[in-house]
Design a protein around this motif. Structure first.
Motif, PDB file in Angstrom:
ATOM      1  N   GLU A 190      29.019  36.322  36.579  1.00  0.00           N
ATOM      2  CA  GLU A 190      29.569  35.236  35.771  1.00  0.00           C
ATOM      3  C   GLU A 190      30.679  35.802  34.889  1.00  0.00           C
ATOM      4  O   GLU A 190      30.433  36.674  34.050  1.00  0.00           O
ATOM      5  CB  GLU A 190      28.465  34.617  34.913  1.00  0.00           C
ATOM      6  CG  GLU A 190      28.965  33.619  33.878  1.00  0.00           C
ATOM      7  CD  GLU A 190      29.797  32.506  34.479  1.00  0.00           C
ATOM      8  OE1 GLU A 190      30.944  32.339  34.041  1.00  0.00           O
ATOM      9  OE2 GLU A 190      29.281  31.817  35.391  1.00  0.00           O
ATOM     10  N   THR A 191      31.898  35.298  35.067  1.00  0.00           N
ATOM     11  CA  THR A 191      33.044  35.902  34.400  1.00  0.00           C
ATOM     12  C   THR A 191      33.418  35.238  33.078  1.00  0.00           C
ATOM     13  O   THR A 191      34.327  35.723  32.389  1.00  0.00           O
ATOM     14  CB  THR A 191      34.275  35.871  35.324  1.00  0.00           C
ATOM     15  OG1 THR A 191      34.629  34.509  35.597  1.00  0.00           O
ATOM     16  CG2 THR A 191      34.004  36.605  36.618  1.00  0.00           C
ATOM     17  N   VAL A 217      37.515  42.390  32.363  1.00  0.00           N
ATOM     18  CA  VAL A 217      37.367  42.233  33.818  1.00  0.00           C
ATOM     19  C   VAL A 217      37.353  43.593  34.500  1.00  0.00           C
ATOM     20  O   VAL A 217      36.518  43.867  35.375  1.00  0.00           O
ATOM     21  CB  VAL A 217      38.501  41.346  34.376  1.00  0.00           C
ATOM     22  CG1 VAL A 217      38.530  41.396  35.909  1.00  0.00           C
ATOM     23  CG2 VAL A 217      38.342  39.905  33.906  1.00  0.00           C
ATOM     24  N   ARG A 266      39.006  38.643  38.938  1.00  0.00           N
ATOM     25  CA  ARG A 266      37.953  37.682  38.580  1.00  0.00           C
ATOM     26  C   ARG A 266      37.304  37.098  39.835  1.00  0.00           C
ATOM     27  O   ARG A 266      36.085  36.904  39.871  1.00  0.00           O
ATOM     28  CB  ARG A 266      38.521  36.559  37.718  1.00  0.00           C
ATOM     29  CG  ARG A 266      38.720  36.931  36.259  1.00  0.00           C
ATOM     30  CD  ARG A 266      39.169  35.745  35.420  1.00  0.00           C
ATOM     31  NE  ARG A 266      39.460  36.168  34.060  1.00  0.00           N
ATOM     32  CZ  ARG A 266      38.541  36.252  33.097  1.00  0.00           C
ATOM     33  NH1 ARG A 266      37.279  35.900  33.351  1.00  0.00           N
ATOM     34  NH2 ARG A 266      38.873  36.651  31.881  1.00  0.00           N
ATOM     35  N   LEU A 286      34.079  37.318  29.978  1.00  0.00           N
ATOM     36  CA  LEU A 286      35.133  38.318  30.094  1.00  0.00           C
ATOM     37  C   LEU A 286      36.448  37.703  29.627  1.00  0.00           C
ATOM     38  O   LEU A 286      37.087  36.949  30.343  1.00  0.00           O
ATOM     39  CB  LEU A 286      35.234  38.807  31.534  1.00  0.00           C
ATOM     40  CG  LEU A 286      33.919  39.324  32.133  1.00  0.00           C
ATOM     41  CD1 LEU A 286      34.095  39.672  33.607  1.00  0.00           C
ATOM     42  CD2 LEU A 286      33.384  40.523  31.349  1.00  0.00           C
ATOM     43  N   ALA A 332      34.126  45.308  34.005  1.00  0.00           N
ATOM     44  CA  ALA A 332      33.099  44.735  34.888  1.00  0.00           C
ATOM     45  C   ALA A 332      33.268  45.221  36.317  1.00  0.00           C
ATOM     46  O   ALA A 332      32.271  45.465  37.019  1.00  0.00           O
ATOM     47  CB  ALA A 332      33.160  43.210  34.830  1.00  0.00           C
ATOM     48  N   LEU A 347      34.725  39.435  41.275  1.00  0.00           N
ATOM     49  CA  LEU A 347      33.482  39.406  40.494  1.00  0.00           C
ATOM     50  C   LEU A 347      32.683  38.138  40.787  1.00  0.00           C
ATOM     51  O   LEU A 347      31.457  38.196  40.974  1.00  0.00           O
ATOM     52  CB  LEU A 347      33.789  39.518  39.000  1.00  0.00           C
ATOM     53  CG  LEU A 347      34.362  40.866  38.543  1.00  0.00           C
ATOM     54  CD1 LEU A 347      34.885  40.773  37.115  1.00  0.00           C
ATOM     55  CD2 LEU A 347      33.306  41.965  38.648  1.00  0.00           C
ATOM     56  N   LYS A 348      33.361  36.996  40.842  1.00  0.00           N
ATOM     57  CA  LYS A 348      32.675  35.737  41.139  1.00  0.00           C
ATOM     58  C   LYS A 348      32.035  35.780  42.517  1.00  0.00           C
ATOM     59  O   LYS A 348      30.896  35.333  42.713  1.00  0.00           O
ATOM     60  CB  LYS A 348      33.651  34.565  41.045  1.00  0.00           C
ATOM     61  CG  LYS A 348      34.107  34.240  39.631  1.00  0.00           C
ATOM     62  CD  LYS A 348      35.143  33.112  39.643  1.00  0.00           C
ATOM     63  CE  LYS A 348      35.678  32.813  38.250  1.00  0.00           C
ATOM     64  NZ  LYS A 348      36.741  31.766  38.276  1.00  0.00           N
TER      65      LYS A 348
END
Length: 223
Positions: free
Chosen positions: A166-167, A176, A157, A170, A179, A160-161
């Protein structure tokens, strides 16, 4: 990301868990599907005019006794994955473990007529699908010594952030991971990937973040 063409990532699961699809446009999640059939995921990817699809499952079965070069090359970097068997060995297994690999095979079968499988050095402009691997993606961003299966929910996460995704939508690690596969598709379109493997056994594609993007927070490195 310089590319703003939609991309997709698919996390492959067994029959109970199912497959998860995330479609990104830049860093925005525009579609998130859970436990859908390959044909429905393909329909969504065509609807959003996706350019590249990252799939967390082997794109080729092992041939003969030798393992896949992609898995060997990652292992040389001390990044380990499940060893893909021959299709015959997987079919003969009574454990049910390889069900997710057969689900992956069904996804590739549905997608490759529209998204040919990645060939290192080949054109990706007309649409492509490729194999990737969330643990290897995590190692690319955080470093092999930091990437941890025990902390994957938090670490993945955070990647990704950091990349601007924007998680909140998910809901699970499967979302996750899908993504992360889509994020890797963005990197592929930008020409910022390493490809492990060969034509015979297929390639595993991993992002190559810029050095200044390989940031590890103190929380992630010392938890």
């Amino acid at each position: 990301m310089s590319s703003r063409r939609p991309v997709a990532g698919i996390d492959i699961g067994g029959d109970r868990k199912g497959n998860h699809l995330v479609i990104l446009r830049g860093t925005q999640i525009v579609c998130n599907l859970r436990k859908e059939a390959p044909e429905h995921m393909l329909e969504k990817c065509l609807q959003f005019e996706v350019a590249a699809v990252g799939i967390d499952a082997p794109c080729r079965w092992r041939i003969g006794e030798a393992g896949r070069q992609a898995e060997k090359s990652l292992a040389q970097q001390r990044i380990f994955s499940f060893a893909t068997p021959t299709r015959e060995l997987a079919m003969a297994s009574q454990s049910g473990f390889y069900g997710w690999m057969f689900n992956g095979e069904r996804v590739y079968d549905a997608f490759t007529p529209h998204f040919p499988i990645f060939r290192n050095g080949g054109e990706t402009g007309g649409g492509v699908c490729f194999e990737t691997f969330p643990h290897a993606i995590t190692c690319a961003f955080l470093g092999r010594e930091v990437a941890s299966a025990k902390k994957k929910g938090t670490q993945r996460r955070e990647i990704l952030k950091h990349e601007g995704v924007e998680t909140t939508p998910l809901r699970s690690i499967d979302d996750v991971d899908a993504a992360l596969c889509a994020l890797t598709a963005n990197y592929l379109l930008d020409g910022r990937v390493d490809a492990y493997g060969d034509e015979l056994g297929g390639f595993i594609v991993v992002p190559t973040p810029a050095v200044h993007d390989r940031r590890v927070s103190s929380d992630l490195s010392h938890d």
